[in-house]
Every structure is written in C-alpha cells, then in structure tokens.
Design a protein around this motif. Structure first.
Motif, PDB file in Angstrom:
ATOM      1  N   SER A  69       0.802  -1.219   0.000  1.00  0.00           N
ATOM      2  CA  SER A  69       0.000   0.000   0.000  1.00  0.00           C
ATOM      3  C   SER A  69       0.837   1.272   0.000  1.00  0.00           C
ATOM      4  O   SER A  69       0.318   2.360  -0.274  1.00  0.00           O
ATOM      5  N   TRP A  70       2.146   1.161   0.262  1.00  0.00           N
ATOM      6  CA  TRP A  70       3.010   2.341   0.138  1.00  0.00           C
ATOM      7  C   TRP A  70       3.058   2.844  -1.302  1.00  0.00           C
ATOM      8  O   TRP A  70       3.424   3.992  -1.556  1.00  0.00           O
ATOM      9  N   ASP A  71       2.679   1.987  -2.245  1.00  0.00           N
ATOM     10  CA  ASP A  71       2.664   2.389  -3.648  1.00  0.00           C
ATOM     11  C   ASP A  71       1.707   3.545  -3.895  1.00  0.00           C
ATOM     12  O   ASP A  71       1.857   4.271  -4.877  1.00  0.00           O
TER      13      ASP A  71
ATOM     14  N   VAL B  19       6.390   7.124  -1.909  1.00  0.00           N
ATOM     15  CA  VAL B  19       6.648   5.752  -2.358  1.00  0.00           C
ATOM     16  C   VAL B  19       8.117   5.533  -2.718  1.00  0.00           C
ATOM     17  O   VAL B  19       8.673   4.467  -2.448  1.00  0.00           O
ATOM     18  N   VAL B  20       8.772   6.519  -3.317  1.00  0.00           N
ATOM     19  CA  VAL B  20      10.175   6.319  -3.705  1.00  0.00           C
ATOM     20  C   VAL B  20      11.046   6.153  -2.465  1.00  0.00           C
ATOM     21  O   VAL B  20      11.866   5.226  -2.381  1.00  0.00           O
ATOM     22  N   GLN B  21      10.871   7.052  -1.495  1.00  0.00           N
ATOM     23  CA  GLN B  21      11.637   6.915  -0.256  1.00  0.00           C
ATOM     24  C   GLN B  21      11.323   5.589   0.437  1.00  0.00           C
ATOM     25  O   GLN B  21      12.219   4.925   0.975  1.00  0.00           O
ATOM     26  N   ALA B  22      10.055   5.187   0.417  1.00  0.00           N
ATOM     27  CA  ALA B  22       9.655   3.956   1.080  1.00  0.00           C
ATOM     28  C   ALA B  22      10.304   2.737   0.432  1.00  0.00           C
ATOM     29  O   ALA B  22      10.794   1.835   1.119  1.00  0.00           O
ATOM     30  N   VAL B  23      10.328   2.703  -0.881  1.00  0.00           N
ATOM     31  CA  VAL B  23      10.927   1.563  -1.576  1.00  0.00           C
ATOM     32  C   VAL B  23      12.428   1.511  -1.314  1.00  0.00           C
ATOM     33  O   VAL B  23      13.000   0.443  -1.070  1.00  0.00           O
TER      34      VAL B  23
ATOM     35  N   PRO C 175      10.526  10.368  11.229  1.00  0.00           N
ATOM     36  CA  PRO C 175      10.744   9.199  12.104  1.00  0.00           C
ATOM     37  C   PRO C 175       9.494   8.335  12.252  1.00  0.00           C
ATOM     38  O   PRO C 175       9.587   7.108  12.278  1.00  0.00           O
ATOM     39  N   GLU C 176       8.323   8.962  12.340  1.00  0.00           N
ATOM     40  CA  GLU C 176       7.085   8.200  12.498  1.00  0.00           C
ATOM     41  C   GLU C 176       6.779   7.382  11.245  1.00  0.00           C
ATOM     42  O   GLU C 176       6.390   6.204  11.326  1.00  0.00           O
ATOM     43  N   THR C 177       6.965   7.999  10.081  1.00  0.00           N
ATOM     44  CA  THR C 177       6.699   7.302   8.825  1.00  0.00           C
ATOM     45  C   THR C 177       7.699   6.173   8.624  1.00  0.00           C
ATOM     46  O   THR C 177       7.340   5.071   8.187  1.00  0.00           O
ATOM     47  N   GLU C 178       8.958   6.435   8.939  1.00  0.00           N
ATOM     48  CA  GLU C 178       9.973   5.397   8.808  1.00  0.00           C
ATOM     49  C   GLU C 178       9.679   4.223   9.733  1.00  0.00           C
ATOM     50  O   GLU C 178       9.829   3.053   9.338  1.00  0.00           O
TER      51      GLU C 178
ATOM     52  N   ARG D 209       7.812  -1.482  10.352  1.00  0.00           N
ATOM     53  CA  ARG D 209       6.857  -2.488  10.833  1.00  0.00           C
ATOM     54  C   ARG D 209       6.244  -3.253   9.666  1.00  0.00           C
ATOM     55  O   ARG D 209       6.110  -4.482   9.705  1.00  0.00           O
ATOM     56  N   ASP D 210       5.869  -2.536   8.615  1.00  0.00           N
ATOM     57  CA  ASP D 210       5.261  -3.182   7.452  1.00  0.00           C
ATOM     58  C   ASP D 210       6.261  -4.104   6.749  1.00  0.00           C
ATOM     59  O   ASP D 210       5.899  -5.187   6.280  1.00  0.00           O
TER      60      ASP D 210
END
Length: 295
Positions: A242-244, A249-253, A276-279, A284-285
C-alpha cells in the motif's frame, strides 16, 4: 514470455541509486538489474517516476537507460519510461530508448499539462512513430490527464500501442470491452490481486525491488486465480504494497530495499528523508512482509 511480449510478467520499476553526494551510482544500478533478473523478474523499467527521472539531467537519464540495457541479461526486458512535458520530449526519449536497445517503452500522457483528448492522441502517435511497442501508463500522480476508457480506445487505434498500465480496478472491464487487443498491466501494487484476477496479464511494480521472490510468488498465485493461497499472502504483504499509493513511495521503496539488505540510498530533492514516524511504520510493514517471506 519476455521474448514475445517484453511488457508481460513481473516488470520492476527500478529506482535510480544515488551516492551520498547525490551523483548517480551506475555500478549499483547495474548490479540491481542483474540481481532482479537472477531472482526471476521478467523485466525492468528505468526512468519512470520511481526512477526520479525529473530530477535527472538529460545526460544522466540517457546514461541510466544505456546502463540498464547493458546490464540486463537475456530474458530480462528493458522498458524505459519516456515521460516528458510534451510529445516532442517523449518522442526524443523513445528514440533514445530504441537506440540504446530497449524492447518497449512506458509512456504516460503529457506530464504537467492537462492536454485535451485530441492532443493526447497526437502525443501517443508521436511516441509510437519511433517504432518500439508502447505501453500506455495511466498514473494519476504523474500526469493531470485522465486516460478514461473512451480516450484510451482512441489512443489504442494507433499502431504500436500494445498495452496499458492501469491502476483503477473499476475501469478494467470497460477497458477490456473497448480495447480487447491491449494487454492490461497492473499499475498499483496494492491492487495486484484485484486487477490480476480480473484479467491483467502483467505487473509493473515497485515492492519487488526489495522482495522480488515473494512478489513473484504472489503474482503467480494471482495469475492462477489460486485465491486460497493468494489471499492470505496478499493480506500479509498488503501494508507494504500500500506504500505504492503514498507520495513517499520512492523513499519507502529505497528504505525497504535497505531493510532487505539491498542498497536503496538517498533521494534527490525535493524528496527528502521520511519522518521518524513514517519510517517506523514502514519498518513495521517490512518486518511483517519479511516474516511472510521466511514462512
């Protein structure tokens, strides 16, 4: 599959790796492409939104495509993104992709301009005139143009338009009705099961950069419509997939790649580091997805 229709199967939209000084790391790019091919992915897409192409110079963008084609082994197709403000730019990037040895191109509508229907059709005629197969990319985050099924049907009348990357499950059946000759590709990781079960035959995805074997397993189950096995795995992966749909999304990937033992690296501005919260949420995901991989 890749030999006849290089846009089918699992095609990974790859990020552009940057060093700490934000220069392009072509060696890491090529190593990543070879690794994805070794893991079983059928193709890669450089210079799409995941590749931060709008943050690259023209020279860097051309070099990224050339380096990707050079690294991709036989059986791993290269389908570069050719996004540009207008048809002149998109055609230029399609010509560069052709000359570099790419097998097809991924083409969004004009980027940054809400083009009228006739302008969009003309845009795709320009791209298709280069001679490579064209996958139309419907990505609402990349272009203000809405490629509704009726407009897509007009685009699909052009020779060389072979497939559409779709993100909206609700449009799939109408697209199939109006454009039966087009292959349908999944364009949103978190709609993989729904789009595939309804007839999509390929996946241009992002999370496979971090967990390719797991994504390939999920895709195979969806293609086989084995819902007994696919649904539990989809549920385990869904938070990561769902991060897509998120702006980060780029940072997440790239962070997910790092958590999986790969090199993700930084992004170029305007993309900054995750909060920090998003990271923490992404970690966790990712841990949940990696437990599924271990199982």
């Amino acid at each position: 599959m890749a030999a006849t229709k290089p846009w089918l199967g699992v095609v990974v939209a790859v990020p552009t790796p940057f060093r700490a000084d934000l220069s392009v790391d072509y060696d890491r790019l090529q190593e990543h492409v070879r690794w994805l091919a070794d893991e079983g992915c059928q193709g890669v897409t450089p210079c799409g939104p995941m590749g931060e192409y709008r943050a690259l110079s023209d020279g860097e963008r051309a070099d990224v495509v050339r380096a990707t084609v050079e690294a991709a082994p036989a059986g791993c197709a290269v389908v570069p993104g050719v996004g540009g403000y207008g048809s002149r730019q998109a055609r230029q990037w399609a010509e560069q992709a052709r000359d570099a040895g790419a097998r097809a191109v991924l083409a969004p509508p004009p980027v940054g301009y809400p083009a009228a229907a006739a302008e969009v059709v003309a845009h795709y005629r320009e791209v298709a005139a280069v001679g490579l197969p064209v996958v139309v990319s419907h990505d609402p985050t990349e272009s203000p143009v809405d490629l509704d099924p009726e407009l897509l049907a007009r685009i699909a009348e052009t020779d060389g338009i072979v497939a559409v990357r779709e993100t909206d499950v609700s449009r799939l059946h109408r697209v199939r009705e109006l454009c039966p000759h087009l292959d349908l590709l999944v364009g949103a990781d978190d709609a993989l099961l729904e789009l595939t079960v309804c007839g999509a035959t390929g996946w241009i995805g992002h999370c496979a950069n971090a967990l390719p074997r797991l994504c390939l397993r999920l895709h195979r189950l969806c293609v086989a419509r084995d819902l007994t096995a696919a649904l539990p795995l989809y549920g385990q992966l869904y938070h990561l997939l769902s991060w897509d749909s998120q702006p980060e999304v780029v940072q997440a990937v790239k962070l997910a790649m790092g958590l999986a033992g790969r090199y993700g690296g930084p992004c170029r501005p305007p993309r900054g580091a995750l909060s920090p919260e998003t990271e923490a949420q992404l970690c966790r995901d990712m841990r949940r997805a990696m437990r599924a991989a271990a199982g």
